[in-house]
Design a protein around this motif. Sequence first.
Motif, short mmCIF file in Angstrom:
data_model
loop_
_atom_site.label_atom_id
_atom_site.label_comp_id
_atom_site.label_asym_id
_atom_site.label_seq_id
_atom_site.Cartn_x
_atom_site.Cartn_y
_atom_site.Cartn_z
N ARG A 1 -2.15 2.26 2.07
CA ARG A 1 -1.65 2.14 0.71
C ARG A 1 -0.35 2.90 0.52
O ARG A 1 0.54 2.47 -0.23
N LEU A 2 -0.23 4.02 1.21
CA LEU A 2 1.04 4.74 1.21
C LEU A 2 2.11 3.86 1.84
O LEU A 2 3.25 3.80 1.36
N GLY A 3 1.75 3.16 2.93
CA GLY A 3 2.68 2.25 3.57
C GLY A 3 3.08 1.10 2.67
O GLY A 3 4.24 0.68 2.67
N THR A 4 2.14 0.58 1.91
CA THR A 4 2.45 -0.50 0.98
C THR A 4 3.46 -0.03 -0.07
O THR A 4 4.40 -0.75 -0.43
N ASP A 5 3.27 1.20 -0.54
CA ASP A 5 4.22 1.79 -1.49
C ASP A 5 5.58 1.96 -0.84
O ASP A 5 6.63 1.69 -1.46
N LEU A 6 5.60 2.38 0.43
CA LEU A 6 6.86 2.51 1.16
C LEU A 6 7.59 1.18 1.24
O LEU A 6 8.80 1.11 1.04
N VAL A 7 6.86 0.12 1.54
CA VAL A 7 7.47 -1.20 1.64
C VAL A 7 8.10 -1.59 0.31
O VAL A 7 9.25 -2.06 0.26
N ALA A 8 7.37 -1.40 -0.78
CA ALA A 8 7.89 -1.79 -2.10
C ALA A 8 9.16 -1.01 -2.44
O ALA A 8 10.17 -1.60 -2.89
N ARG A 9 9.14 0.29 -2.21
CA ARG A 9 10.32 1.10 -2.52
C ARG A 9 11.49 0.73 -1.60
O ARG A 9 12.64 0.66 -2.05
#
Length: 203
Positions: free
Chosen positions: A98-106
């Motif tokens: 989920r941290l990675g998903t946030d990284l992708v979005a940002r």
Amino acid sequence: MLLYQFQKGTNPRRVIIYLNEKGIDVPRYELDYAGGEHKSPEYLAINPSGRAPTLVTDEGMSITDSAAIVEYLEDLHPEKSMIGVDAISRAKIRSLERLGTDLVARSQLWLWNITRSFPAMEPSPSLKVASKILVYVTEILDVLEATIGDNEFLAGDRPTVADCTVFPIFQTCRERFELPFGSAHPRLDLWYKNFRQRPSAEY
């Protein structure tokens, strides 16, 4: 079952790399992004967002989120779990995913502003905006750098869905746009270079 993909897209690559790591064979259809096929009435009827990936199940259901596609396939193929084998490992892996998903979005917001390659997403790119967003991108990279430690993979000694999520944004930035994404984070830089050698990471 049919996976609609765009092979070089960041979000589709999460699914593609996962499938390759798991050794799961799913029929695939490569969308013609350059020709606008992802915005065609036929595809919009399958995925109203007009984005990839989409997995159409044997029952005819369209799963239009890359993380949801991975979890669905993991439920169908639980052997050699990539989400964790117990409550603790699942919590660790999912938190990193989920941290990675946030990284992708940002990072995608950053890409839209630091390049002129996404006019449909950001018609007026701004380096000033990109600079501000990079602060929030770096915030997550710092956390991942601290978390990976001396591990070979993000969550330990074997690849998980966390690697499948984070690796594609590194690959997009570094290979498609030749940007030094994460290069100031030595542990992540080594992780990326090692993971890039895996057959699953090939375009």
